[in-house]
Scaffold this motif. Structure first.
Motif, mmCIF file in Angstrom:
data_model
loop_
_atom_site.group_PDB
_atom_site.id
_atom_site.type_symbol
_atom_site.label_atom_id
_atom_site.label_comp_id
_atom_site.label_asym_id
_atom_site.label_seq_id
_atom_site.Cartn_x
_atom_site.Cartn_y
_atom_site.Cartn_z
ATOM 1 N N TYR A 1 0.555 -0.667 -0.268
ATOM 2 C CA TYR A 1 0.194 0.414 0.311
ATOM 3 C C TYR A 1 0.720 1.553 -0.273
ATOM 4 N N PHE A 2 2.044 0.999 0.657
ATOM 5 C CA PHE A 2 3.007 2.234 0.910
ATOM 6 C C PHE A 2 3.568 2.308 -0.536
ATOM 7 N N GLY A 3 3.865 1.314 -1.242
ATOM 8 C CA GLY A 3 4.743 1.650 -2.117
ATOM 9 C C GLY A 3 3.540 1.840 -3.955
ATOM 10 N N GLY A 4 1.933 1.518 -3.571
ATOM 11 C CA GLY A 4 1.175 1.838 -4.541
ATOM 12 C C GLY A 4 1.516 2.933 -4.999
ATOM 13 N N ASP A 5 0.874 4.100 -3.275
ATOM 14 C CA ASP A 5 0.541 5.033 -2.816
ATOM 15 C C ASP A 5 1.865 6.059 -3.477
ATOM 16 N N LEU A 6 2.703 5.765 -3.072
ATOM 17 C CA LEU A 6 3.728 6.609 -3.373
ATOM 18 C C LEU A 6 4.122 6.984 -4.729
ATOM 19 N N TYR A 7 3.673 5.873 -5.505
ATOM 20 C CA TYR A 7 4.109 5.271 -6.737
ATOM 21 C C TYR A 7 2.885 6.579 -8.039
ATOM 22 N N VAL A 8 1.491 6.891 -7.291
ATOM 23 C CA VAL A 8 0.956 7.637 -7.726
ATOM 24 C C VAL A 8 1.054 9.192 -6.790
ATOM 25 N N THR A 9 1.442 9.357 -6.300
ATOM 26 C CA THR A 9 1.829 10.554 -5.864
ATOM 27 C C THR A 9 3.030 11.856 -6.453
ATOM 28 N N VAL A 10 3.339 10.264 -6.581
ATOM 29 C CA VAL A 10 4.775 11.391 -7.706
ATOM 30 C C VAL A 10 4.950 11.567 -8.978
ATOM 31 N N PHE A 11 3.647 10.861 -9.581
ATOM 32 C CA PHE A 11 3.334 11.351 -10.263
ATOM 33 C C PHE A 11 2.443 12.268 -10.507
ATOM 34 N N GLY A 12 2.015 13.308 -9.903
ATOM 35 C CA GLY A 12 1.017 14.401 -9.917
ATOM 36 C C GLY A 12 0.384 14.782 -8.495
ATOM 37 N N GLY A 13 0.277 15.302 -8.341
ATOM 38 C CA GLY A 13 -0.333 16.292 -7.396
ATOM 39 C C GLY A 13 0.266 17.408 -6.363
ATOM 40 N N ARG A 14 0.084 17.507 -5.339
ATOM 41 C CA ARG A 14 0.705 19.055 -4.502
ATOM 42 C C ARG A 14 2.072 18.594 -3.859
ATOM 43 N N THR A 15 1.845 17.326 -3.723
ATOM 44 C CA THR A 15 2.750 16.836 -2.670
ATOM 45 C C THR A 15 4.455 17.112 -3.584
ATOM 46 N N ARG A 16 4.216 16.827 -5.233
ATOM 47 C CA ARG A 16 4.923 16.587 -6.391
ATOM 48 C C ARG A 16 5.114 18.171 -6.183
ATOM 49 N N ARG A 17 4.652 18.699 -6.534
ATOM 50 C CA ARG A 17 5.036 20.288 -6.860
ATOM 51 C C ARG A 17 5.590 21.459 -5.279
ATOM 52 N N ILE A 18 5.891 20.998 -3.976
ATOM 53 C CA ILE A 18 6.055 21.993 -3.591
ATOM 54 C C ILE A 18 8.167 20.876 -2.796
ATOM 55 N N GLY A 19 7.555 19.428 -3.459
ATOM 56 C CA GLY A 19 9.111 18.781 -3.380
ATOM 57 C C GLY A 19 9.981 19.522 -4.500
ATOM 58 N N THR A 20 9.199 19.271 -5.856
ATOM 59 C CA THR A 20 9.679 19.582 -7.101
ATOM 60 C C THR A 20 10.625 21.503 -7.490
ATOM 61 N N LEU A 21 10.214 22.240 -6.294
ATOM 62 C CA LEU A 21 10.153 23.678 -6.334
ATOM 63 C C LEU A 21 11.222 23.547 -4.913
ATOM 64 N N LEU A 22 11.315 22.461 -4.179
ATOM 65 C CA LEU A 22 12.415 22.563 -3.190
ATOM 66 C C LEU A 22 13.606 22.009 -4.053
ATOM 67 N N GLY A 23 14.056 21.222 -4.661
ATOM 68 C CA GLY A 23 14.327 20.502 -5.497
ATOM 69 C C GLY A 23 15.200 21.650 -6.513
#
Length: 347
Positions: A253-275
Motif C-alpha cells: 500500500y505504501f509503494g502503490g500510493d507513493l507511485y501515484v503521488t509522485v506522478f502528480g498533485g500537491r506533494t510533487r509540486r512542493i518537492g519539485t520547487l524545493l529541488g
C-alpha cells in the motif's frame, strides 16, 4: 439502498460519491465551514469546483454544516472527508454527534505524534477523542487512488481497514464497483502508517524532479534519480512499519500510493520547487492556499524517528532520507541528497 453521509466536501470525499451512487446508494454530502462555496456551486450546477468534475446527476444531496444533524438522521454510514488540517475540528464537532450504530469510514491519511514522540494513526486518535462511554466503529481507507481518477472511473485498488471484518465487508459491498476494487484488513496500524508515510516520502522523491529540471524549469526530468529515491523510500518505510508492528504486506500500500503521488498533485509540486533551489518558505509562498499534508506527515514521522534514536532503539543513519526531508522543512537546510548514506553491503 443505503444512506451514506459524507462530512467534508473535499476532492476525495466527493469522488467517493461516484462508486456510492453507482451502487444505488443515497449520498448526503455535507460541507465543513470551509466548504460553503463548494456546496453552493454543486447544489446549483452539480459541478465540484476543486475536483473539477460534474458530480453524479442522481442520488446525491447537498448540505451546509449547520444541517449536519439532519444529514446524519437515518444514515447507515458516515464518512470523515476532511484533510489532516481538519482532524481536530472533526474530532471535536462531529464525533460526538455520530450515532453509535453508524460505522465511520475515514479517508484522511496521516498520523499524530505525541509529545513523547509516539506515533498514532487517525483512527486511534479519533478513539481517544470519543466522549466518555461512547463506542463507535472507526474504519479507514488506504491505498493508491487519486480523487480525480476515481471520479473518472479509472481502475483503482484500495484497502478498507478496521477492527471488525464483518463491518468492513458491509462497507465494501456499498462501494465496490467494476473500477473501484477493495481489499480488507484488520491491521489498522499497518495500513494507516503505510499510507500516511507515502506523503512524506513522495516529497522526497520529488526533490529529484526539481534537481533535474533546474531553477528555471528548462531541464529534462530524469528517472534514475527518482527511482533511487523511490527505492530508499521503500527501504526506510519497511523499517518503520516493522517498528510499529505492522504486517510486511502493508509495504504494498505504501509503494502503490507513493507511485501515484509522485506522478502528480500537491506533494510533487512542493518537492519539485524545493529541488529547484527554492527555500522552504519561498516554495510555501508559491503554494499559498494549497493543502500540503506531506509537510505535516514528514515532520511527524521524523519526530518519531528522532525520539526512537534518542532512546537508542534505532540509528538516525538508518533513515537518511526522512531526516534530510525534515532538515529541509524545519531547519532551513538546502537540498543535498545524501546519496552516499543510501549505500549498503549485503553479505
Amino acid at each position: 439502498m443505503s444512506i451514506i453521509t459524507i462530512i467534508g466536501a473535499g476532492q476525495m470525499a466527493s469522488a467517493l460519491s461516484f462508486p456510492a451512487t453507482g451502487n444505488n446508494n443515497k449520498v448526503r454530502l455535507v460541507g465543513t465551514p470551509l466548504d460553503r462555496n463548494i456546496i453552493d456551486t454543486a447544489k446549483d450546477t452539480g459541478f465540484h469546483s476543486t475536483l473539477k468534475r460534474q458530480l453524479p446527476k442522481t442520488g446525491i444531496e447537498y448540505y451546509q454544516i449547520e444541517d449536519v444533524n439532519k444529514a446524519l438522521d437515518g444514515a447507515d454510514v458516515a464518512i470523515c472527508g476532511v484533510s489532516s488540517f481538519g482532524v481536530d475540528w472533526f474530532a471535536d464537532n462531529i464525533l460526538p454527534i455520530i450515532p453509535e450504530d453508524i460505522p465511520l469510514l475515514s479517508i484522511t491519511k496521516g498520523m499524530i505524534t505525541k509529545e513523547d514522540g509516539e506515533m498514532i494513526n487517525y483512527p486511534q486518535y479519533f478513539l481517544s477523542k470519543l466522549p466518555c462511554n461512547k463506542k463507535l466503529s472507526i474504519n479507514a481507507v488506504g491505498g493508491p487512488c487519486t480523487s480525480y481518477e476515481l471520479a473518472d472511473k479509472d481502475n483503482s485498488e484500495v484497502v478498507f481497514c478496521g477492527e471488525d471484518i464483518n463491518i468492513l465487508r458491509n462497507l465494501k459491498s456499498l462501494f465496490e464497483t467494476s473500477y473501484y476494487h477493495i481489499s480488507l484488513s484488520t491491521d489498522i496500524v499497518g495500513v494507516e502508517c503505510a499510507v500516511a508515510l507515502k506523503n512524506a516520502y513522495a516529497l522526497g522523491v520529488s526533490l529529484a524532479i526539481g534537481l533535474a529540471i533546474g531553477p528555471d524549469g528548462s531541464g529534462k526530468e530524469h528517472y534514475n534519480s527518482q527511482a533511487a529515491l523511490f527505492g530508499q523510500s521503500i527501504k526506510e518505510a519497511k523499517h518503520i512499519l516493522k517498528l510499529v508492528g505492522a504486517g510486511e504486506e502493508n509495504i504494498i500500500y505504501f509503494g502503490g500510493d507513493l507511485y501515484v503521488t509522485v506522478f502528480g498533485g500537491r506533494t510533487r509540486r512542493i518537492g519539485t520547487l524545493l529541488g529547484q533551489g527554492f527555500s522552504f518558505d519561498e516554495a510555501m509562498e508559491q503554494l499559498k492556499g494549497v493543502t500540503l499534508e506531506s509537510i505535516i506527515i514528514a515532520s511527524r514521522a521524523a519526530k518519531h524517528i528522532r525520539s526512537l534514536a534518542y532512546k537508542g532503539i534505532v540509528k538516525l543513519s538508518d533513515f537518511p532520507m526522512i531526516i534530510h526531508i525534515d532538515d529541509i522543512i524545519n531547519s532551513g537546510a538546502s537540498v543535498d541528497i545524501p546519496w552516499k548514506a543510501f549505500e549498503s553491503e549485503k553479505i
